[in-house]
Write a protein that holds these residues in place. Sequence first.
Motif, PDB file in Angstrom:
ATOM      1  N   SER A 279       0.502  -1.429  -0.049  1.00 21.09           N
ATOM      2  CA  SER A 279      -0.041   0.105  -0.066  1.00 21.09           C
ATOM      3  C   SER A 279       0.807   1.261   0.320  1.00 21.09           C
ATOM      4  CB  SER A 279      -0.815  -0.159   1.234  1.00 21.09           C
ATOM      5  OG  SER A 279      -0.147   0.230   2.519  1.00 21.09           O
ATOM      6  N   VAL A 280       1.909   0.736   0.751  1.00 19.55           N
ATOM      7  CA  VAL A 280       2.807   2.643   1.029  1.00 19.55           C
ATOM      8  C   VAL A 280       4.118   2.214   0.555  1.00 19.55           C
ATOM      9  CG1 VAL A 280       1.376   3.779   2.239  1.00 19.55           C
ATOM     10  CG2 VAL A 280       3.397   2.384   3.290  1.00 19.55           C
ATOM     11  N   GLY A 281       4.729   1.184  -0.490  1.00 17.81           N
ATOM     12  CA  GLY A 281       6.363   1.022  -0.216  1.00 17.81           C
ATOM     13  C   GLY A 281       6.899   2.115  -1.212  1.00 17.81           C
ATOM     14  N   GLU A 282       5.860   2.538  -2.403  1.00 18.95           N
ATOM     15  CA  GLU A 282       6.133   3.957  -2.543  1.00 18.95           C
ATOM     16  C   GLU A 282       7.119   4.977  -1.472  1.00 18.95           C
ATOM     17  OE1 GLU A 282       2.372   4.796  -2.711  1.00 18.95           O
ATOM     18  OE2 GLU A 282       3.402   3.022  -3.108  1.00 18.95           O
ATOM     19  N   HIS A 283       6.308   5.138  -0.607  1.00 18.59           N
ATOM     20  CA  HIS A 283       6.766   5.600   0.430  1.00 18.59           C
ATOM     21  C   HIS A 283       8.206   5.600   1.373  1.00 18.59           C
ATOM     22  CE1 HIS A 283       3.781   8.534  -0.686  1.00 18.59           C
ATOM     23  NE2 HIS A 283       2.527   7.737  -1.044  1.00 18.59           N
ATOM     24  N   MET A 284       8.716   4.337   1.148  1.00 17.87           N
ATOM     25  CA  MET A 284       9.650   3.973   2.366  1.00 17.87           C
ATOM     26  C   MET A 284      10.723   3.931   1.611  1.00 17.87           C
ATOM     27  SD  MET A 284       7.839  -0.387   2.928  1.00 17.87           S
ATOM     28  CE  MET A 284       6.253  -0.809   4.120  1.00 17.87           C
ATOM     29  N   GLY A 285      11.931   3.485   2.778  1.00 15.10           N
ATOM     30  CA  GLY A 285      13.350   4.416   2.396  1.00 15.10           C
ATOM     31  C   GLY A 285      13.869   2.919   1.168  1.00 15.10           C
ATOM     32  N   ARG A 286      14.237   3.633  -0.157  1.00 18.23           N
ATOM     33  CA  ARG A 286      14.791   2.305  -0.786  1.00 18.23           C
ATOM     34  C   ARG A 286      15.373   0.911   0.597  1.00 18.23           C
ATOM     35  NH1 ARG A 286      19.204   0.986  -2.775  1.00 18.23           N
ATOM     36  NH2 ARG A 286      20.845   2.549  -1.685  1.00 18.23           N
ATOM     37  N   ASP A 287      16.195   1.187   0.775  1.00 23.42           N
ATOM     38  CA  ASP A 287      16.819   0.448   1.504  1.00 23.42           C
ATOM     39  C   ASP A 287      15.489  -1.360   1.941  1.00 23.42           C
ATOM     40  OD1 ASP A 287      16.157   2.143   3.684  1.00 23.42           O
ATOM     41  OD2 ASP A 287      17.256   0.888   4.639  1.00 23.42           O
ATOM     42  N   VAL A 288      15.077  -0.089   2.953  1.00 20.52           N
ATOM     43  CA  VAL A 288      14.010  -1.261   3.685  1.00 20.52           C
ATOM     44  C   VAL A 288      13.247  -2.060   2.482  1.00 20.52           C
ATOM     45  CG1 VAL A 288      11.582  -0.815   4.907  1.00 20.52           C
ATOM     46  CG2 VAL A 288      13.883  -0.065   5.655  1.00 20.52           C
ATOM     47  N   ALA A 289      11.973  -0.915   2.007  1.00 20.53           N
ATOM     48  CA  ALA A 289      11.477  -1.475   0.289  1.00 20.53           C
ATOM     49  C   ALA A 289      12.320  -2.357   0.025  1.00 20.53           C
ATOM     50  CB  ALA A 289      10.798  -0.715  -0.586  1.00 20.53           C
ATOM     51  N   THR A 290      14.226  -2.649  -0.534  1.00 17.54           N
ATOM     52  CA  THR A 290      14.280  -3.591  -1.047  1.00 17.54           C
ATOM     53  C   THR A 290      15.008  -4.580  -0.684  1.00 17.54           C
ATOM     54  OG1 THR A 290      15.994  -1.887  -2.385  1.00 17.54           O
ATOM     55  CG2 THR A 290      16.663  -4.524  -2.344  1.00 17.54           C
ATOM     56  N   LEU A 291      14.944  -4.848   0.850  1.00 22.89           N
ATOM     57  CA  LEU A 291      14.908  -5.531   2.064  1.00 22.89           C
ATOM     58  C   LEU A 291      13.821  -6.418   1.705  1.00 22.89           C
ATOM     59  CD1 LEU A 291      16.867  -4.390   4.717  1.00 22.89           C
ATOM     60  CD2 LEU A 291      18.271  -6.504   3.215  1.00 22.89           C
ATOM     61  N   LEU A 292      11.858  -5.907   1.999  1.00 19.05           N
ATOM     62  CA  LEU A 292      11.448  -6.785   2.022  1.00 19.05           C
ATOM     63  C   LEU A 292      10.953  -7.341   0.963  1.00 19.05           C
ATOM     64  CD1 LEU A 292       8.882  -3.709   4.282  1.00 19.05           C
ATOM     65  CD2 LEU A 292      10.000  -6.272   5.056  1.00 19.05           C
ATOM     66  N   GLY A 293      10.629  -6.455  -0.365  1.00 13.93           N
ATOM     67  CA  GLY A 293      11.296  -6.949  -1.521  1.00 13.93           C
ATOM     68  C   GLY A 293      11.731  -9.014  -1.742  1.00 13.93           C
ATOM     69  N   VAL A 294      12.816  -8.497  -1.499  1.00 15.34           N
ATOM     70  CA  VAL A 294      13.697  -9.721  -1.600  1.00 15.34           C
ATOM     71  C   VAL A 294      13.327 -11.363  -0.519  1.00 15.34           C
ATOM     72  CG1 VAL A 294      15.702 -10.917  -0.528  1.00 15.34           C
ATOM     73  CG2 VAL A 294      15.874  -8.815  -1.709  1.00 15.34           C
TER      74      VAL A 294
END
Length: 401
Positions: A279-294
Amino acid sequence: MSEIEKKIEEAKRHADLNYFLYLNEKVVEEVEFLKRAGRCGALCGMTLAVKDNIEVMGMPITNGAPYMKKISDKTAAVVRRLMAEGAVVLGKTNMHELALGVTNINPHFGPTRNPHDPSRITGGSSGGSAGAVAIGVADLGIGTDTGGSVRIPAALCGVVGYKPPYGKIPMDGIYPLSQSLDHVGFIARSVKELVNILSAVGWAPRDLSPPKRFRFAVLMGITEPSRYVEKAFWKAVEVLENIGGFRDEVFLDSTKYSAARAALLLSEAAANYYDYLRSVGEHMGRDVATLLGVGVALPSVAYIVAKRIKEEATQYFNILFKKYDVVVTPTTAIEAVPIEQADSITMRRKLLAYTEIFNLTGHPAISVPAPATSSLPVGLQVAARDEDTLLAIAEAYEAAL
């Protein structure tokens, strides 16, 4: 002006270091109320810096993420226990977003700055709590430690960071990151102060007698420390030898242990925060969004294998601790780096390599300052099978240092 009022003023004076997301200016009134009611116990007026993923009733909580902000309607069990003896919450502290990082560079609230050099990181994810203790405004920092998040900032800020054994301190009222690895941890100015505080609530013995002779293992082969860290570390080893320690060096290839911890962390973190990522992935820090995506992309087999390796690692150290009273490493492989150089992804291995093992095994571990050669602190990490031995040796080391 009372001591607590001085601490509030000092916290405001150091606002540029960015340790607090919320400062409790009613804290003086709270202490006075406790005294009048006869409810101020062994920790009367002691100030707590509480990481902002830990609930305190009536105070805002963000988990390091503005999209999660709310007012808490309960207080975490660990905070309640300390407050029952008269401790008061000075404020909620800045942290790495979702606690999923080790630099404490938060894209929403800004970085926490190292008290010894504000151009450098504090480390994370409990960096605000460590900084608040280091500048003297908090008597105890409360944080969470999933891979080193209490010990790492303690080391880089020059204070003591303690991770009790897995499951000892309840996680009730704390936002989870990885339930298999999460620990509550504590930050204090010294081992002696830490023990005094924890003993007041029954979490540590009051009388710790270190063994006159003990065996310790230096874990080798995990990663290459910087020259600065290495020099301080071996000076710390000499101190341990001077207080009765007999040293061996034990080689450990921790590659599969590190991979297993990462698989557990990222899988469980992705499950915990999947809805926010969508829902708000685009507002997350790049590092956090990347790690969650992994974490989302990891196959279930990786998680199952990681669980098996976790059991294997625990058994390995259980056997090692039959031969050695404690094992030691540097806390981090590097000293605090400048904020502009501290990309969270590239820093992870250098900051996590030594600490993450004991989240995987669940053994108690502590970071105490090592004899650094300049103003930038570094830490000595000590781990043991049991808390009494660990804290006794850490306290004897501190006294000798």
